[in-house]
Design a protein around this motif. Structure first.
Motif, mmCIF file in Angstrom:
data_model
loop_
_atom_site.group_PDB
_atom_site.id
_atom_site.type_symbol
_atom_site.label_atom_id
_atom_site.label_comp_id
_atom_site.label_asym_id
_atom_site.label_seq_id
_atom_site.Cartn_x
_atom_site.Cartn_y
_atom_site.Cartn_z
ATOM 1 N N GLU A 64 0.950 -1.217 -0.118
ATOM 2 C CA GLU A 64 0.071 -0.081 -0.120
ATOM 3 C C GLU A 64 1.064 1.214 -0.169
ATOM 4 O OE1 GLU A 64 -3.679 2.111 2.523
ATOM 5 O OE2 GLU A 64 -2.439 0.369 3.375
ATOM 6 N N ARG A 65 0.622 2.055 -1.118
ATOM 7 C CA ARG A 65 1.486 3.269 -1.100
ATOM 8 C C ARG A 65 0.935 4.118 -2.059
ATOM 9 N NH1 ARG A 65 5.584 3.329 -5.271
ATOM 10 N NH2 ARG A 65 5.314 1.551 -6.901
ATOM 11 N N PHE A 66 1.259 5.527 -2.210
ATOM 12 C CA PHE A 66 1.031 6.382 -3.097
ATOM 13 C C PHE A 66 1.914 5.966 -4.467
ATOM 14 C CE2 PHE A 66 -0.596 9.084 0.222
ATOM 15 C CZ PHE A 66 -1.934 9.255 -0.218
ATOM 16 N N ALA A 67 1.496 5.432 -5.578
ATOM 17 C CA ALA A 67 2.467 5.132 -6.547
ATOM 18 C C ALA A 67 3.260 6.383 -7.129
ATOM 19 C CB ALA A 67 1.585 4.474 -7.744
ATOM 20 N N LYS A 68 4.605 6.169 -7.267
ATOM 21 C CA LYS A 68 5.273 7.286 -8.015
ATOM 22 C C LYS A 68 6.719 6.226 -8.237
ATOM 23 C CE LYS A 68 7.412 8.911 -3.890
ATOM 24 N NZ LYS A 68 6.742 8.129 -2.979
ATOM 25 N N THR A 69 7.102 6.747 -9.399
ATOM 26 C CA THR A 69 8.607 6.308 -9.958
ATOM 27 C C THR A 69 9.533 7.531 -10.020
ATOM 28 O OG1 THR A 69 7.380 4.429 -11.083
ATOM 29 C CG2 THR A 69 9.764 5.047 -11.740
ATOM 30 N N LEU A 70 10.610 7.450 -9.122
ATOM 31 C CA LEU A 70 11.583 8.455 -9.196
ATOM 32 C C LEU A 70 12.225 8.462 -10.559
ATOM 33 C CD1 LEU A 70 12.644 8.829 -5.459
ATOM 34 C CD2 LEU A 70 11.002 9.923 -6.571
ATOM 35 N N TRP A 71 12.553 9.634 -10.912
ATOM 36 C CA TRP A 71 13.372 9.801 -12.342
ATOM 37 C C TRP A 71 14.316 10.980 -12.198
ATOM 38 C CZ3 TRP A 71 13.220 13.986 -15.630
ATOM 39 C CH2 TRP A 71 12.124 14.547 -15.330
ATOM 40 N N THR A 72 15.110 11.131 -12.958
ATOM 41 C CA THR A 72 16.297 11.921 -12.892
ATOM 42 C C THR A 72 17.077 12.115 -14.268
ATOM 43 O OG1 THR A 72 18.304 12.981 -11.981
ATOM 44 C CG2 THR A 72 18.072 10.681 -12.347
ATOM 45 N N ASP A 73 17.578 13.142 -14.768
ATOM 46 C CA ASP A 73 18.446 13.161 -16.006
ATOM 47 C C ASP A 73 19.866 12.961 -15.598
ATOM 48 O OD1 ASP A 73 18.925 15.648 -14.528
ATOM 49 O OD2 ASP A 73 17.887 16.875 -16.061
ATOM 50 N N ARG A 74 20.167 12.653 -14.472
ATOM 51 C CA ARG A 74 21.594 12.425 -13.882
ATOM 52 C C ARG A 74 21.824 10.904 -14.551
ATOM 53 N NH1 ARG A 74 23.322 12.793 -8.510
ATOM 54 N NH2 ARG A 74 25.297 12.917 -9.532
ATOM 55 N N ALA A 75 22.243 10.756 -15.716
ATOM 56 C CA ALA A 75 22.618 9.445 -16.294
ATOM 57 C C ALA A 75 24.016 8.948 -15.683
ATOM 58 C CB ALA A 75 22.658 9.272 -17.869
ATOM 59 N N SER A 76 23.928 7.619 -15.694
ATOM 60 C CA SER A 76 25.221 6.967 -15.271
ATOM 61 C C SER A 76 25.260 5.539 -15.656
ATOM 62 C CB SER A 76 25.550 7.072 -13.758
ATOM 63 O OG SER A 76 26.450 6.186 -13.129
ATOM 64 N N ALA A 77 26.254 4.895 -15.932
ATOM 65 C CA ALA A 77 26.464 3.560 -16.040
ATOM 66 C C ALA A 77 26.738 2.609 -14.890
ATOM 67 C CB ALA A 77 27.756 3.350 -17.245
ATOM 68 N N GLU A 78 26.957 3.387 -13.708
ATOM 69 C CA GLU A 78 27.198 2.492 -12.481
ATOM 70 C C GLU A 78 26.026 2.212 -11.819
ATOM 71 O OE1 GLU A 78 29.572 3.665 -8.243
ATOM 72 O OE2 GLU A 78 29.845 4.723 -9.838
ATOM 73 N N LYS A 79 25.863 0.772 -11.781
ATOM 74 C CA LYS A 79 24.877 0.475 -10.717
ATOM 75 C C LYS A 79 25.255 0.364 -9.325
ATOM 76 C CE LYS A 79 22.841 -2.933 -14.147
ATOM 77 N NZ LYS A 79 22.587 -4.271 -14.580
ATOM 78 N N PRO A 80 24.295 0.336 -8.387
ATOM 79 C CA PRO A 80 24.669 0.018 -6.956
ATOM 80 C C PRO A 80 25.149 -1.377 -6.941
ATOM 81 C CG PRO A 80 22.223 -0.101 -7.248
ATOM 82 C CD PRO A 80 22.676 0.478 -8.452
ATOM 83 N N ARG A 81 25.996 -1.545 -5.734
ATOM 84 C CA ARG A 81 26.794 -2.809 -5.752
ATOM 85 C C ARG A 81 26.157 -3.462 -4.646
ATOM 86 N NH1 ARG A 81 33.062 -1.973 -5.520
ATOM 87 N NH2 ARG A 81 32.582 -0.086 -4.273
ATOM 88 N N LEU A 82 26.005 -4.813 -4.627
ATOM 89 C CA LEU A 82 25.426 -5.856 -3.864
ATOM 90 C C LEU A 82 26.813 -6.599 -3.421
ATOM 91 C CD1 LEU A 82 23.120 -6.717 -2.134
ATOM 92 C CD2 LEU A 82 22.449 -8.517 -3.669
ATOM 93 N N VAL A 83 27.166 -6.303 -2.110
ATOM 94 C CA VAL A 83 28.584 -6.850 -1.851
ATOM 95 C C VAL A 83 28.270 -8.181 -0.932
ATOM 96 C CG1 VAL A 83 30.925 -6.383 -0.910
ATOM 97 C CG2 VAL A 83 29.730 -4.696 -2.232
#
Length: 695
Positions: free
Chosen positions: A333-352
């Motif tokens: 249950e939540r107010f639906a939204k999808t955050l977006w930005t114009d800050r492009a990057s090829a670096e994904k977050p890391r799962l270590v």
């Protein structure tokens, strides 16, 4: 010019003066929210979406369209947030009105925290609601001490079975007040080990309430409770509702039931109401914050309520947002939204994935130092964790490598004994019936013990003229000289002779020999007293100073300061809760495993589990460029165990199911914390050799 401009603003038929449009710098969604005129407005402001700018622009737009700044009520959750909002509003109005640099913009006198505004309104209405105009506000430590005194008077300190200590009793009381719940349900849900004491706790709280009223004091929670109760009286609620043309609330997802009730009483129909918040960042349920307040807002004011969503993020790169969006999208249950930005990057977050906590600590240190060498200062990096003790192994490793760090937490300024002593003198002078403050002060006098200390308090409580009673009370012979010095000071404070803020300096002068006598490292502690004197100069009266200090205390004291740091740079360590509202270029989150995220005590109900999911979301959205989530596979438990230390295996947090893994890059450091490298020699195939052992 300013007066003429303000006269123009009060005439809706006259266009606002020329100047910079406060909406010019906003994006489309921000502009829609800021320019709304009419019924109730809910602004769902995603992480990093510029909500403070939007709220400030809305205030400026309202003023430019005829709203009286004196009739705008802005409610925030910290004094710093209120000050920042006022600063931004002033800057926008200054530009919009075309004022000269030497001219001040219109002020917003009713911008502050719920508690500070409540204190002001209660002071105004004190006589009408049965409060003394000279009531004082207890800080958390003093409230616990008063609870302890009542607890002892009821004989609950001598029970055969374990009765909750003063801090737990106050926590239960606070939860009951802020959630508007009875003692029984609160104890059953949050403090189950106290279920045998429900009746005793109920009686204790009744006596605690009576003691506060007898001493003309309010605790922190009373500022909301009395305000809410006051708003149930039509003779008071009506004029207050009319007084405020617009009510704007920041961080609405963090309000509790009392605060939501106050808002509804101020504006029953919702006209002029603006609430800003993000249900995905509701993480303060342990303080009785109620996420349903924001989720149910549209229904409460249906069909008039309007919802505007701010989903453009100005903080993080898109790969970081993709991962955070995916985590929160699994919430039921939540107010639906999808955050977006114009800050492009090829670096994904890391799962270590690491072997254990020591490996985790070594790897974090390696990464922190590597990023520092790449030009990212330590202060632009943060390590976050669910609970304070989760950073223990890391702190040891940082110390071993001589990497400076600051960890948020520790002893608060007002909890230091010497600070409490000085403030007790001021509180007792402000309110002679404040028995707790009086007892603390009396015990500072050499030659007066606990038995004698209660006698002047009894005398003052029974006297029609406390000043005359203080002047004539006879102390024990051994305390005559010292008591006379205190009585002289106290009477001068009651008469206001030193003047404000000279009163606090007079107390500091009297306390100096007591500080030397009672405490080690007196010189270091004296700096705290000096800081109090400096803080006093920023408030217009003794009453205002005591109230504001209780509502928004400084953080640090010399009791836990240690040696001053000589480093120009340091790493940030913080719990996720303390990190809310902050951002860093690089964020590392420790222990992303079940039992830590979510916490093992946070999975009892669906509501608790969903708050833990939101906590992970908040942590992830603190990062601007680099984000690492670490999953230790083994935890060593050093509690008493007949077989010595044992270990437990950790499983990746349930909030990161397999379908989310493609959003991350994956790393598995070696035990020394370094990244593995590909082997440079021929790999030996041992399979045939092992099979041959069996014939």
């Amino acid at each position: 010019m300013l007066a003429a401009a303000m006269q123009t603003l009060t005439r809706p038929d006259v266009p606002p003066p020329s100047g910079t449009d406060p909406l010019a710098a906003l994006n489309d969604a921000q502009r829609e929210a800021a320019s709304h005129l009419g019924g109730p407005l809910l602004v769902i402001a995603g992480a990093g979406s510029g909500k403070t700018l939007t709220l400030a622009a809305r205030v400026a737009h309202l003023v430019l369209n005829g709203a009286d700044p004196q009739r705008l009520l802005l409610l925030t959750f910290s004094r710093r947030a209120a000050q920042e909002l006022q600063r931004r509003c002033a800057a926008l109005l200054h530009q919009a009105l075309g004022l000269k640099p030497t001219q001040a913009a219109p002020v917003l006198p009713w911008a502050g925290t719920f508690h500070s505004v409540g204190a002001r309104l209660l002071r105004e209405q004190a006589l009408a609601i049965g409060l003394s105009e000279q009531f004082t506000v207890l800080d958390r430590g003093d409230a616990e001490d008063l609870m302890a005194l009542v607890r002892q008077q009821r004989g609950l300190a001598a029970t055969a079975k374990r009765f909750p200590m003063k801090g737990t009793c106050l926590s239960i009381y606070s939860r009951c007040v802020n959630s508007q719940s009875a003692v029984g349900p609160v104890v059953q849900q949050v403090f189950p080990w106290c279920q045998d004491w429900v009746d005793e706790l109920q009686a204790l709280f009744a006596d605690y309430e009576a003691a506060k009223q007898d001493q003309q004091v309010l605790d922190y929670d009373d500022l909301l409770l009395w305000w809410h109760t006051m708003m149930q009286e039509p003779a008071i609620a009506g004029p207050l509702s009319e007084r405020f043309q617009h009510v704007l609330v920041d961080e609405y997802q963090d309000t509790n039931r009392l605060q939501a009730g106050i808002l509804r009483a101020l504006k029953p129909g919702g006209g002029g109401v603006t609430v800003v918040g993000d249900d995905a960042q509701a993480i303060y349920g342990f303080r009785a914050a109620e996420v349903r307040n924001i989720l149910d807002f549209p229904g409460q004011y249906s069909p008039a309520a309007r919802i505007v969503t701010l989903d453009r993020n100005y903080r993080s790169t898109q790969p970081l947002l993709d991962a955070a969006n995916a985590v929160i999208a699994l919430a039921p249950e939540r107010f639906a939204k999808t955050l977006w930005t114009d800050r492009a990057s090829a670096e994904k977050p890391r799962l270590v994935t690491v072997e254990d906590e020591p490996t985790q600590a070594r790897w974090v240190c390696e990464q922190v130092l590597a990023r520092r060498e790449q030009g990212l200062t330590l202060m632009r990096q943060a390590v976050l964790f669910r609970s304070s003790h989760h950073s223990a192994a890391l702190e040891l490793e940082l110390a071993r490598r001589r990497i400076p760090f600051v960890k948020y937490g520790g002893l608060k300024f007002l909890e230091a004994a010497h600070v409490k002593d000085v403030l007790a003198v001021l509180r007792w002078a402000e309110n002679p019936r404040n028995r707790l403050a009086g007892l603390r002060v009396a015990l500072l006098v050499p030659g007066i013990g606990p038995a004698h200390a209660r006698r002047p308090l009894d005398t003052l409580a029974a006297a029609a003229d406390p000043g005359a009673a203080m002047a004539t009370w006879q102390p024990p012979a051994a305390a005559t000289v010292e008591w006379q010095a205190l009585a002289t000071l106290w009477l001068a404070l009651r008469r206001g002779e030193p003047g404000w803020p000279g009163e606090l300096q007079a107390i500091a002068d009297w306390y100096a020999p007591q500080l030397e006598r009672l405490h080690e490292h007196a010189a270091a502690r004296q700096t705290d007293i000096d800081q109090l004197v400096q803080l006093a100069r920023g408030q217009r009266s003794r009453e205002r100073f005591l109230t504001e200090l209780a509502l928004d205390p400084p953080e640090a004291s010399s009791d836990n300061a240690g040696d001053p740091s000589l480093d120009e740079d340091y790493l940030i360590l913080s719990t996720i809760h303390a990190a809310k509202g902050q951002e860093w270029q690089a964020v590392t989150l420790l222990n992303v495993v079940d039992g830590c995220v979510p916490g093992d005590l946070g999975v009892g109900t669906t509501a608790e589990l969903e708050e833990e999911r939101r906590l992970l979301y908040v942590a992830m959205t603190r990062a601007r460029q680099h984000l690492d989530l670490i999953v230790p596979q083994r935890f060593y438990v050093t509690q008493q165990h007949r077989h010595g230390d044992r270990h437990m295996y950790g499983a990746r947090s349930r909030f990161l199911p397999p379908e989310l893994l493609p959003l991350f890059t994956h790393a598995t450091p070696r035990a020394d914390g370094s990244e593995p490298t590909r082997p440079t020699t021929q790999v030996m195939d041992l399979r045939e050799k092992l099979r041959s052992r069996w014939g």
